[in-house]
Design an enzyme around this catalytic site. Sequence first.
Site, PDB file in Angstrom:
ATOM      1  N   HIS A 218      51.120  10.754  33.088  1.00  0.00           N
ATOM      2  CA  HIS A 218      51.375  10.213  34.423  1.00  0.00           C
ATOM      3  C   HIS A 218      50.473  10.850  35.475  1.00  0.00           C
ATOM      4  CE1 HIS A 218      54.910   8.016  32.929  1.00  0.00           C
ATOM      5  NE2 HIS A 218      54.833   8.958  32.013  1.00  0.00           N
TER       6      HIS A 218
ATOM      7  N   LYS B 176      32.502  40.353  35.201  1.00  0.00           N
ATOM      8  CA  LYS B 176      33.070  41.707  35.276  1.00  0.00           C
ATOM      9  C   LYS B 176      32.089  42.651  35.968  1.00  0.00           C
ATOM     10  CE  LYS B 176      36.041  41.658  31.167  1.00  0.00           C
ATOM     11  NZ  LYS B 176      36.279  42.216  29.847  1.00  0.00           N
TER      12      LYS B 176
ATOM     13  N   GLU C 267      35.907  30.744  24.036  1.00  0.00           N
ATOM     14  CA  GLU C 267      35.140  31.990  23.915  1.00  0.00           C
ATOM     15  C   GLU C 267      34.330  32.050  22.631  1.00  0.00           C
ATOM     16  OE1 GLU C 267      37.254  35.586  26.425  1.00  0.00           O
ATOM     17  OE2 GLU C 267      37.323  35.651  24.271  1.00  0.00           O
TER      18      GLU C 267
HETATM   19  O1  PA5 Z   1      38.372  37.843  23.982  1.00  0.00           O
HETATM   20  C1  PA5 Z   1      38.114  38.748  24.746  1.00  0.00           C
HETATM   21  O2  PA5 Z   1      37.454  39.711  24.381  1.00  0.00           O
HETATM   22  C2  PA5 Z   1      38.638  38.785  26.160  1.00  0.00           C
HETATM   23  O3  PA5 Z   1      39.169  37.637  26.641  1.00  0.00           O
HETATM   24  C3  PA5 Z   1      39.695  39.856  26.178  1.00  0.00           C
HETATM   25  O4  PA5 Z   1      40.753  39.477  25.342  1.00  0.00           O
HETATM   26  C4  PA5 Z   1      40.196  40.151  27.562  1.00  0.00           C
HETATM   27  O5  PA5 Z   1      39.116  40.349  28.438  1.00  0.00           O
HETATM   28  C5  PA5 Z   1      41.048  41.418  27.530  1.00  0.00           C
HETATM   29  O6  PA5 Z   1      40.318  42.461  27.019  1.00  0.00           O
HETATM   30  P1  PA5 Z   1      40.956  43.857  26.719  1.00  0.00           P
HETATM   31  O7  PA5 Z   1      41.976  43.696  25.665  1.00  0.00           O
HETATM   32  O8  PA5 Z   1      39.821  44.712  26.273  1.00  0.00           O
HETATM   33  O9  PA5 Z   1      41.581  44.358  27.996  1.00  0.00           O
END
Ligand code: PA5
Length: 436
Positions: free
Chosen positions: A298, A412, A277
């Site tokens: 393996h 999303k 990310e």
């Molecule tokens: O790094 C990020 O922003 C995402 O992976 C979030 O951690 C994930 O979508 C969960 O988000 P939230 O804590 O707002 O529910």
Amino acid sequence: MPDTLSLDLTYLADLVTEQEIEAIYPQTKAALESLLNKTGKGSDFLGWINLPFDAEKQLSAIKKAAKKFEKCDSVVSIGIGGSYLGIRSTVEALGGSDKIHYAGNQLSPTGFNQLISKLSGKKVGLVVISKSGTTTEPAVAFRILKLWLEKKVGKKKAMKRIVAVTDQSKGALKDMADHEGYETFVIPDDVGGRYSVLTPVGLLPIAIAGFNIAKLLKGAQAAAKDLKTTDISKNIAGRYAAARYLAFKKGKTTEVLANFRPELHYVSEWWKQLYGESEGKEGTGLFPASVDLTTDLHSMGQYLQQGQRNLLETILWVKSENKDIVIPRDKHDWEGLNFLAGKKLSWVNEQAMKGTSVAHRDGNLPVIRLSLDKIDEYSLGYLYYFFEMACGISGTLLGINPFDQPGVEAYKKNMFALLGKKGFEDLAAQLRQKGV
Ligand code: PA5
């Protein structure tokens, strides 16, 4: 005192030399300074830098909240991504917990039904974690589990067994928690999900699982002190970032994190989110992958040894075991293993790691080796902070903002449109036109 974590670049030298790494010390130093001085891209999301110290102020409140759950047989930690992976990574690495369960990290009914049947007859508590407070997976899971719990024990009792971890002022979860009277903990505005393991996001469930969160912070504090040195020759986060950046520039587009301890599986999952990310944007970044060795030798071993040569391997080795096993002698010796009788299994594992390092290097799969002295709360805290700092430096070297995640929104939005959520009607029409 031995180093908590050390970095060995010997098996990388055929691809990236020490001289080349030293040649980019000035850029690496500038990247580190831009983080420490908050002058780089994404500088409003640097709360993680001082978090090991800042989070100490919350320790007693978190421990008190965790104590409330002592009466529960099972506690479900509900969250996804950064609100899930650091918790599971820590709990599993430290030996697991029969008490903690996970939900809200996928949408399959099968997993959910299995969880509900595990919870039946148990005294259950819920910790719901969502920074935005609007993420679909945990929101759906929380709705189901909250109503299930209320039906079982009544609204008033359920309320006392639910804690929410979310934004301090906004989001649906915050509104609901205030309205329903749940105890809440705050995820700081300046800490992104994947950097949040040392906030109440990670600390509360880890404490409920019975692990020492003060020690976790101590380890991270030690790393924060060690890794702020701008003398990059002494900064392993800077050196790791520089080494993998140069490997990327030379065509290694996938970094495979390899552990030799099954309990580190979720540390790799956490690491993949952190690097994926943070760096995977604007058409750049190493793709983070992982393998559990020797298991995957393996299955994936063939590809690692002889597949496409765009791979870089980072081995995460742990130098000591809490409890070793000695290989016994067998008078029949059917398998011809008596030459190993009396040897520790950890020693055999170490020879596998050494043999793998050489074989991979010789097969043009360069290897970076990280060695953690042991697995405990302190060393994990150190490791998390190390990877976070290296990731910030590395993303900055790549020229991207390592602290945003605009790409996560695309799926999303489409999902909201397909589910018929209000406000997404135009997108729904566009998707229909595309034949979705
Ligand atoms: O790094 C990020 O922003 C995402 O992976 C979030 O951690 C994930 O979508 C969960 O988000 P939230 O804590 O707002 O529910």
